[in-house]
Design an enzyme around this catalytic site. Structure first.
Site, short mmCIF file in Angstrom:
data_model
loop_
_atom_site.label_atom_id
_atom_site.label_comp_id
_atom_site.label_asym_id
_atom_site.label_seq_id
_atom_site.Cartn_x
_atom_site.Cartn_y
_atom_site.Cartn_z
N LYS A 1 -9.22 -9.74 -2.30
CA LYS A 1 -9.52 -8.31 -2.15
C LYS A 1 -9.97 -7.99 -0.73
O LYS A 1 -10.77 -8.71 -0.13
CB LYS A 1 -10.62 -7.93 -3.14
CG LYS A 1 -10.86 -6.45 -3.26
CD LYS A 1 -9.73 -5.77 -4.01
CE LYS A 1 -9.78 -4.25 -3.86
NZ LYS A 1 -9.46 -3.80 -2.48
N LYS B 1 -15.08 -4.11 -5.87
CA LYS B 1 -14.22 -3.97 -7.04
C LYS B 1 -14.03 -5.29 -7.80
O LYS B 1 -13.65 -5.28 -8.97
CB LYS B 1 -12.87 -3.39 -6.63
CG LYS B 1 -12.96 -1.94 -6.13
CD LYS B 1 -11.58 -1.39 -5.77
CE LYS B 1 -11.63 0.09 -5.38
NZ LYS B 1 -12.03 0.31 -3.99
N SER C 1 -14.79 -2.17 -0.52
CA SER C 1 -13.99 -2.32 -1.75
C SER C 1 -13.98 -3.74 -2.31
O SER C 1 -13.43 -3.96 -3.39
CB SER C 1 -12.56 -1.85 -1.51
OG SER C 1 -12.48 -0.45 -1.56
N SER D 1 -6.22 -0.88 -4.56
CA SER D 1 -7.65 -0.68 -4.29
C SER D 1 -8.07 0.75 -4.63
O SER D 1 -8.86 1.38 -3.92
CB SER D 1 -7.99 -0.99 -2.82
OG SER D 1 -9.39 -1.08 -2.64
#
Length: 428
Positions: free
Chosen positions: A262, A75, A72, A136
């Site tokens: 993140k 992203k 992720s 997320s």
């Protein structure tokens, strides 16, 4: 005329043969070392890196060039392109988007991080952006991609193009959210293995973090949010940030001052985390890839991030240079063919260098010993380089040595031909 053409042709053939026969020494572009200060601190992860957010100065590295799944953390590229599209007025924060059947299916899968999305419901770009960075949410990230490019595949191609602009090889990017290719169903990247996952190196993830923070610093206002509600009409769905090092979260430590960025987790990737923190007037970016993930509550990636930040905070001190600041020992530079034989120089921009502590002596030097006239005040005419003992301070973008621009603090014209000849003849 014919003989001249023939002679010319023979000459060109001979030159070509010489080029083939005579070896040419071509130096390869310098590359960053795979490891940098690796043995100074034991980071329990497959790869890790710490850099200065602005200059890219390398502070620590472990297997930084190794390609690994990024999950992720993907992203961040999706968010960057969304912010870019807003900046270019292609969409706005209030643009409304409706989920496709495939996106609805992904958003409804409880095995993935998500906010629940409903068919025929509309969501604003702002809602989806917040859900992407805080919860997320995979479905939300895919909807951002859909809004910007019209389809998942088109957006992945845009991601690849953007990464290439940053000097990042993007041949292993398949999804807009970071899930494996098979997990997004019909939106999977064509002609790619169903198990394919987005792959980048720690160095490349750090570069993405650099660009995101430098181009869109407002992203930190959202990545710094620990908890928030996702509003779907009259329903309020609680969102909780997967970055547990934020204030109010279980791994928060005041000394770190983390405000982004993140996490990422898949079976193949393990636990990953790209973090950023303010420290003594500067900003640090760290990346941890492939940390342990034994359970959903395993804090390993955050423990390793804390260990890495402690190393940086304890072993580096910031040295801030103000604009126009004159550096002792390098106050001027010789000018070739100038009315003035020397001119004063200083730092062109306010800059920060992290100086290693308790190690070899820190030194500053000038790249060029002589500069060419004419010169205007404020013109960049040279570069400062930096060393710790015999070792150059390096950065992601400058593996052969971090350079900061030096500017002229005064002007000088170029002398005429007669004076240049006189100087050449008599050295006066």
């Amino acid at each position: 005329m014919y003989l001249k053409k023939k002679a010319k042709a023979i000459f060109l053939i001979l030159i070509s043969l010489l080029l083939i026969v005579v070896p040419v020494d071509v130096k390869a572009a310098p590359e960053l070392p795979a490891n940098y200060n690796k043995n100074e601190v034991n980071i329990d992860a497959k790869a890790a890196i710490a850099i200065d957010s602005k200059t890219g100065q390398l502070l620590y590295g472990k297997n930084i060039n190794k390609q690994l799944p990024i999950a992720s953390m993907t992203k961040l590229v999706t968010v960057y392109l969304t912010l870019k599209a807003i900046d270019q007025n292609k969409i706005n924060w209030d643009t409304k988007v409706t989920p496709t059947q495939q996106i609805f299916a992904v958003a409804s899968n409880r095995e993935y991080s998500n906010v629940p999305l409903r068919m025929k419901h509309t969501y604003t770009i702002r809602q989806l952006y917040q859900a992407t960075l805080i919860e997320s949410a995979n479905g939300a990230a895919m909807m951002l991609a859909q809004a910007v490019s019209g389809s998942q595949v088109a957006f992945v191609k845009q991601m690849k193009k953007q990464l290439n602009k940053w000097g990042i090889k993007s041949d292993q990017i398949y999804t807009t959210c970071g899930l494996p290719n098979k997990s997004v169903g019909n939106d999977g990247y064509p002609d790619a293995d169903k198990n394919a996952e987005n792959m980048l190196s720690a160095k490349e993830m750090a570069i993405i973090g650099q660009h995101l923070i430098q181009d869109f610093p407002e992203v930190l206002k959202t990545t710094n949010i620990a908890k928030m509600n996702f509003i779907d009409q009259k329903m309020a769905i609680p969102m909780s940030n997967f970055n547990w090092m934020l204030k109010g979260m279980p791994q928060y430590r005041k000394r770190f001052k983390i405000d982004g960025l993140k996490t990422g987790t898949t079976d193949a990737a393990g636990a990953c985390f790209i973090a950023t923190a303010r420290h003594q007037g500067g900003r640090i970016i760290t990346v941890i890839m492939g940390a342990k993930h034994l359970t959903n509550t395993d804090p390993a990636r955050f423990i390793q991030t804390g260990k890495l930040l402690d190393y940086v905070y304890q072993n580096y001190q910031p040295l801030v240079f103000q604009r126009n600041e004159v550096i002792i020992g390098h106050t001027n530079v010789e000018v070739h063919n100038g009315e003035a034989r020397q001119i004063n120089i200083g730092m062109k921009n306010k800059s920060l260098i992290w100086v290693p502590q308790n190690g070899p002596k820190f030194k500053v030097g000038l790249k060029a010993k002589v500069v060419e006239a004419p010169i205007k005040e404020g013109q960049r005419i040279n570069y400062y380089f930096f060393k710790a003992g015999k070792n150059k301070i390096i950065s992601l973008q400058q593996p052969n040595g971090l350079l900061l621009p030096a500017q002229a603090l005064q002007s000088t014209n170029k002398v005429n031909f007669l004076i240049r000849f006189w100087r050449w003849l008599f050295g006066g």
